[in-house]
Design a protein around this motif. Structure first.
Motif, PDB file in Angstrom:
ATOM      1  N   LYS A  31       0.271  -4.271   8.978  1.00  0.00           N
ATOM      2  CA  LYS A  31       0.441  -4.635   7.663  1.00  0.00           C
ATOM      3  C   LYS A  31       1.674  -5.540   7.319  1.00  0.00           C
ATOM      4  O   LYS A  31       2.586  -5.641   7.980  1.00  0.00           O
ATOM      5  CB  LYS A  31       0.539  -3.596   6.670  1.00  0.00           C
ATOM      6  CG  LYS A  31      -0.623  -2.454   6.643  1.00  0.00           C
ATOM      7  CD  LYS A  31      -0.295  -1.240   5.739  1.00  0.00           C
ATOM      8  CE  LYS A  31      -1.214  -0.215   5.998  1.00  0.00           C
ATOM      9  NZ  LYS A  31      -0.438   1.261   5.943  1.00  0.00           N
ATOM     10  N   LYS A  32       1.344  -6.770   6.655  1.00  0.00           N
ATOM     11  CA  LYS A  32       2.236  -7.814   6.455  1.00  0.00           C
ATOM     12  C   LYS A  32       3.564  -7.291   5.430  1.00  0.00           C
ATOM     13  O   LYS A  32       3.340  -6.827   4.423  1.00  0.00           O
ATOM     14  CB  LYS A  32       1.778  -9.026   5.662  1.00  0.00           C
ATOM     15  CG  LYS A  32       2.474 -10.188   5.625  1.00  0.00           C
ATOM     16  CD  LYS A  32       2.046 -11.396   6.415  1.00  0.00           C
ATOM     17  CE  LYS A  32       2.826 -12.441   5.973  1.00  0.00           C
ATOM     18  NZ  LYS A  32       2.360 -13.562   6.436  1.00  0.00           N
ATOM     19  N   LEU A  33       4.693  -7.417   6.158  1.00  0.00           N
ATOM     20  CA  LEU A  33       6.058  -7.146   5.533  1.00  0.00           C
ATOM     21  C   LEU A  33       6.793  -8.307   4.842  1.00  0.00           C
ATOM     22  O   LEU A  33       7.189  -8.470   4.087  1.00  0.00           O
ATOM     23  CB  LEU A  33       6.698  -6.248   6.465  1.00  0.00           C
ATOM     24  CG  LEU A  33       8.189  -5.695   5.786  1.00  0.00           C
ATOM     25  CD1 LEU A  33       7.940  -4.966   4.794  1.00  0.00           C
ATOM     26  CD2 LEU A  33       8.926  -5.228   7.145  1.00  0.00           C
ATOM     27  N   GLY A  90       3.090 -20.103   0.765  1.00  0.00           N
ATOM     28  CA  GLY A  90       2.654 -19.350   2.197  1.00  0.00           C
ATOM     29  C   GLY A  90       2.369 -20.212   3.042  1.00  0.00           C
ATOM     30  O   GLY A  90       2.153 -21.436   2.748  1.00  0.00           O
ATOM     31  N   ARG A  91       2.121 -20.002   4.230  1.00  0.00           N
ATOM     32  CA  ARG A  91       1.585 -20.803   5.449  1.00  0.00           C
ATOM     33  C   ARG A  91       0.207 -21.246   5.087  1.00  0.00           C
ATOM     34  O   ARG A  91      -0.664 -20.427   4.477  1.00  0.00           O
ATOM     35  CB  ARG A  91       1.728 -20.137   6.674  1.00  0.00           C
ATOM     36  CG  ARG A  91       3.216 -19.904   7.117  1.00  0.00           C
ATOM     37  CD  ARG A  91       3.557 -19.208   8.455  1.00  0.00           C
ATOM     38  NE  ARG A  91       2.678 -19.867   9.319  1.00  0.00           N
ATOM     39  CZ  ARG A  91       2.215 -19.553  10.642  1.00  0.00           C
ATOM     40  NH1 ARG A  91       1.755 -18.116  10.333  1.00  0.00           N
ATOM     41  NH2 ARG A  91       1.552 -20.125  11.432  1.00  0.00           N
ATOM     42  N   ARG A  92       0.107 -22.467   5.628  1.00  0.00           N
ATOM     43  CA  ARG A  92      -1.495 -22.796   5.617  1.00  0.00           C
ATOM     44  C   ARG A  92      -1.993 -23.015   4.167  1.00  0.00           C
ATOM     45  O   ARG A  92      -3.217 -22.476   3.892  1.00  0.00           O
ATOM     46  CB  ARG A  92      -2.647 -21.877   6.325  1.00  0.00           C
ATOM     47  CG  ARG A  92      -1.799 -21.674   7.805  1.00  0.00           C
ATOM     48  CD  ARG A  92      -2.994 -21.201   8.797  1.00  0.00           C
ATOM     49  NE  ARG A  92      -2.352 -21.846   9.785  1.00  0.00           N
ATOM     50  CZ  ARG A  92      -3.064 -22.622  10.851  1.00  0.00           C
ATOM     51  NH1 ARG A  92      -4.100 -23.259  10.389  1.00  0.00           N
ATOM     52  NH2 ARG A  92      -2.535 -23.133  11.863  1.00  0.00           N
ATOM     53  N   HIS A 105      11.909 -14.528  -9.111  1.00  0.00           N
ATOM     54  CA  HIS A 105      10.531 -14.691  -9.359  1.00  0.00           C
ATOM     55  C   HIS A 105      10.013 -16.052  -8.941  1.00  0.00           C
ATOM     56  O   HIS A 105      10.754 -17.086  -9.102  1.00  0.00           O
ATOM     57  CB  HIS A 105      10.317 -14.506 -10.797  1.00  0.00           C
ATOM     58  CG  HIS A 105       8.971 -14.784 -11.599  1.00  0.00           C
ATOM     59  ND1 HIS A 105       8.808 -15.589 -12.398  1.00  0.00           N
ATOM     60  CD2 HIS A 105       7.702 -14.070 -11.097  1.00  0.00           C
ATOM     61  CE1 HIS A 105       7.418 -15.687 -13.021  1.00  0.00           C
ATOM     62  NE2 HIS A 105       6.806 -14.846 -12.242  1.00  0.00           N
ATOM     63  N   GLN A 106       8.876 -16.300  -8.409  1.00  0.00           N
ATOM     64  CA  GLN A 106       8.154 -17.291  -8.084  1.00  0.00           C
ATOM     65  C   GLN A 106       6.920 -17.749  -8.749  1.00  0.00           C
ATOM     66  O   GLN A 106       6.073 -16.975  -8.654  1.00  0.00           O
ATOM     67  CB  GLN A 106       8.145 -17.617  -6.447  1.00  0.00           C
ATOM     68  CG  GLN A 106       9.372 -17.839  -5.606  1.00  0.00           C
ATOM     69  CD  GLN A 106       9.297 -17.848  -4.274  1.00  0.00           C
ATOM     70  OE1 GLN A 106       9.769 -19.112  -3.711  1.00  0.00           O
ATOM     71  NE2 GLN A 106       8.258 -17.139  -3.508  1.00  0.00           N
ATOM     72  N   THR A 107       6.803 -18.915  -9.696  1.00  0.00           N
ATOM     73  CA  THR A 107       5.529 -19.059 -10.287  1.00  0.00           C
ATOM     74  C   THR A 107       4.521 -19.736  -9.249  1.00  0.00           C
ATOM     75  O   THR A 107       3.338 -19.639  -9.371  1.00  0.00           O
ATOM     76  CB  THR A 107       5.511 -19.865 -11.238  1.00  0.00           C
ATOM     77  OG1 THR A 107       6.286 -21.251 -11.041  1.00  0.00           O
ATOM     78  CG2 THR A 107       6.417 -19.491 -12.422  1.00  0.00           C
ATOM     79  N   ASP A 162       9.681 -22.509  -9.299  1.00  0.00           N
ATOM     80  CA  ASP A 162       8.287 -22.503  -8.750  1.00  0.00           C
ATOM     81  C   ASP A 162       8.097 -22.230  -7.350  1.00  0.00           C
ATOM     82  O   ASP A 162       7.257 -20.898  -6.864  1.00  0.00           O
ATOM     83  CB  ASP A 162       7.354 -23.917  -8.735  1.00  0.00           C
ATOM     84  CG  ASP A 162       8.484 -25.011  -8.307  1.00  0.00           C
ATOM     85  OD1 ASP A 162       9.654 -24.603  -8.014  1.00  0.00           O
ATOM     86  OD2 ASP A 162       8.253 -26.148  -8.379  1.00  0.00           O
ATOM     87  N   SER A 163       9.094 -22.398  -6.487  1.00  0.00           N
ATOM     88  CA  SER A 163       9.256 -22.275  -5.216  1.00  0.00           C
ATOM     89  C   SER A 163      10.634 -22.346  -4.746  1.00  0.00           C
ATOM     90  O   SER A 163      11.309 -23.466  -5.180  1.00  0.00           O
ATOM     91  CB  SER A 163       8.074 -22.871  -4.174  1.00  0.00           C
ATOM     92  OG  SER A 163       8.703 -22.974  -3.029  1.00  0.00           O
ATOM     93  N   THR A 164      11.114 -21.291  -4.053  1.00  0.00           N
ATOM     94  CA  THR A 164      12.600 -21.629  -3.719  1.00  0.00           C
ATOM     95  C   THR A 164      12.441 -22.769  -2.631  1.00  0.00           C
ATOM     96  O   THR A 164      13.409 -23.548  -2.518  1.00  0.00           O
ATOM     97  CB  THR A 164      13.226 -20.399  -3.003  1.00  0.00           C
ATOM     98  OG1 THR A 164      12.321 -19.811  -1.804  1.00  0.00           O
ATOM     99  CG2 THR A 164      13.242 -19.324  -4.045  1.00  0.00           C
TER     100      THR A 164
HETATM  101  C1  BTN Z   1       3.827 -16.828   5.036  1.00  0.00           C
HETATM  102  O1  BTN Z   1       2.707 -17.250   4.548  1.00  0.00           O
HETATM  103  O2  BTN Z   1       3.620 -15.981   5.952  1.00  0.00           O
HETATM  104  C2  BTN Z   1       4.949 -17.476   4.635  1.00  0.00           C
HETATM  105  C3  BTN Z   1       5.621 -17.051   3.372  1.00  0.00           C
HETATM  106  C4  BTN Z   1       6.766 -17.670   2.809  1.00  0.00           C
HETATM  107  C5  BTN Z   1       7.289 -17.305   1.618  1.00  0.00           C
HETATM  108  C6  BTN Z   1       8.489 -17.555   1.292  1.00  0.00           C
HETATM  109  S1  BTN Z   1       9.010 -17.035  -0.128  1.00  0.00           S
HETATM  110  C7  BTN Z   1      10.529 -18.040  -0.563  1.00  0.00           C
HETATM  111  C8  BTN Z   1      10.158 -19.306   0.188  1.00  0.00           C
HETATM  112  N1  BTN Z   1       9.624 -20.052  -0.917  1.00  0.00           N
HETATM  113  C9  BTN Z   1       8.347 -20.322  -0.749  1.00  0.00           C
HETATM  114  O3  BTN Z   1       7.827 -20.980  -1.507  1.00  0.00           O
HETATM  115  N2  BTN Z   1       8.002 -19.803   0.285  1.00  0.00           N
HETATM  116  C10 BTN Z   1       8.756 -19.129   1.130  1.00  0.00           C
END
Ligand code: BTN
Length: 325
Positions: free
Chosen positions: A183-185, A118-120, A112-114, A88-90
């Motif tokens: 652009k977001k990298l 991200g932030r916020r 892969h993450q399901t 789901d998320s690392t």
């Molecule tokens: C952002 O919103 O700019 C932060 C994004 C962070 C994404 C990474 S991917 C690996 C780790 N696992 C997550 O669920 N989120 C962070």
């Protein structure tokens, strides 16, 4: 060896040859292909008489190749490296490992993450095998007040890793967005467990767009770019992961010793908002002003009506493109 690893060369493989290699039936191969397509959204061409072929070749994450890219003196500081196909998320997985007793130096990478975070509260779009989704657990013997600069130090570590790989022109947006031509990298999400006076176990989550396919990016709600576009060639994710871990280990050790001091000049050099009109967004209000860089603690300095105020939280958006000034 898995079905995916056999297909990763991008060639056609018949169901029976894959089955023979793995000691499973053709029906079992077909079932796995279905799962790869449906659950992980891996694009596979199935052509009767020829077999299965990945729509585009994939370079899968490889523990040996990642470790080989970390300098020997830092390898010992990474006692656990978990490579997952899908999660789901690392960050969620790493926090779970912390609850089970893993401590400093656990790194997790997934194909892969399901439910990438991200932030916020945003979702982090995480298609299979294309990008980097990395979480590193680190224990800091610091009180919460001193931790605020950590996210900026991590952004500098990412920058250093990219420079090492000859990727130039990367900019930073406070506190830790990694951008290229606005652009977001890549992005950083820190999640923590601990007591007010420390120690803190911090999960440093990094997402980096590497070899994204346009079709996978439809769900991204902001301008984005990937390393492949910047460099005009396919990027080796294992090399990138290793170099990034190497820089992260150095950065967290240095931050633990001496805080943000050794990161400030690089952060300032790559600050894309410096002297630009920006809006700082909070949950209930927006503060407009001119970005005047960061202070020694990593706070954003915002000038409004001639007064400069440090801010420790909020989401910055540029009001005018820096190139348009
Ligand atoms: C952002 O919103 O700019 C932060 C994004 C962070 C994404 C990474 S991917 C690996 C780790 N696992 C997550 O669920 N989120 C962070």
């Amino acid at each position: 060896m898995t079905v995916l690893r056999i297909l990763s060369d991008g060639r056609f493989h018949s169901g029976s040859s894959v089955g023979e290699t793995l000691g499973i039936s053709r029906a079992a191969v077909w079932k796995t292909v279905q799962k790869l397509q449906q659950e992980w959204q891996v694009k596979i061409n199935a052509v009767s008489g020829r077999g299965y072929q990945l729509a585009t070749p994939l370079e899968l994450l490889d523990k040996g190749a990642i470790v080989a890219a970390i300098q020997p003196q830092y390898r010992d500081q990474l006692p656990e490296l978990h490579i997952l196909s899908s999660v789901d998320s690392t960050n969620r997985y790493a926090l779970d490992q912390v609850m089970k007793g893993s401590a400093t130096g656990l790194a997790v990478l997934a194909e892969h993450q399901t439910a990438g975070r991200g932030r916020r509260g945003r979702n982090w779009v995480s298609p299979f095998g294309r990008n980097l989704y990395l979480s590193l657990v680190w224990k800091f013997e610091l009180d919460a007040r001193h931790l605020s600069g950590l996210s900026l130090a991590i952004a500098v570590a990412i920058l250093r890793a990219l420079v090492k790989l000859d990727i130039e022109g990367v900019g930073l947006k406070w506190p830790n967005d990694v951008l290229w031509q606005e652009k977001k990298l890549g992005g950083v999400l820190l999640e923590m467990r601990g007591e007010a006076n420390g120690p803190w176990l911090i999960v440093i989550g990094i997402g980096m767009n590497v070899n994204m396919e346009a079709v996978d990016a439809n769900a991204i709600d902001q301008p984005w770019v990937d390393l492949q576009t910047i460099q005009g060639r396919h990027i080796d994710r294992n090399l990138l992961a290793g170099v990034l871990l190497d820089e992260l280990i150095q950065a967290v050790s240095s931050f633990q010793q001496s805080g943000l001091a050794s990161f400030l000049s690089e952060w300032r050099e790559h600050d894309i908002c410096l002297n630009c009109p920006v809006a700082l967004h909070f949950p209930n209000r927006v503060q407009q002003g001119i970005a005047r860089g960061i202070d020694a603690d990593g706070a954003l300095l915002l000038e409004t009506d001639g007064i400069i105020t440090p801010y420790h939280a909020g989401e910055v958006s540029l009001r005018v493109s820096p190139h348009g000034r």
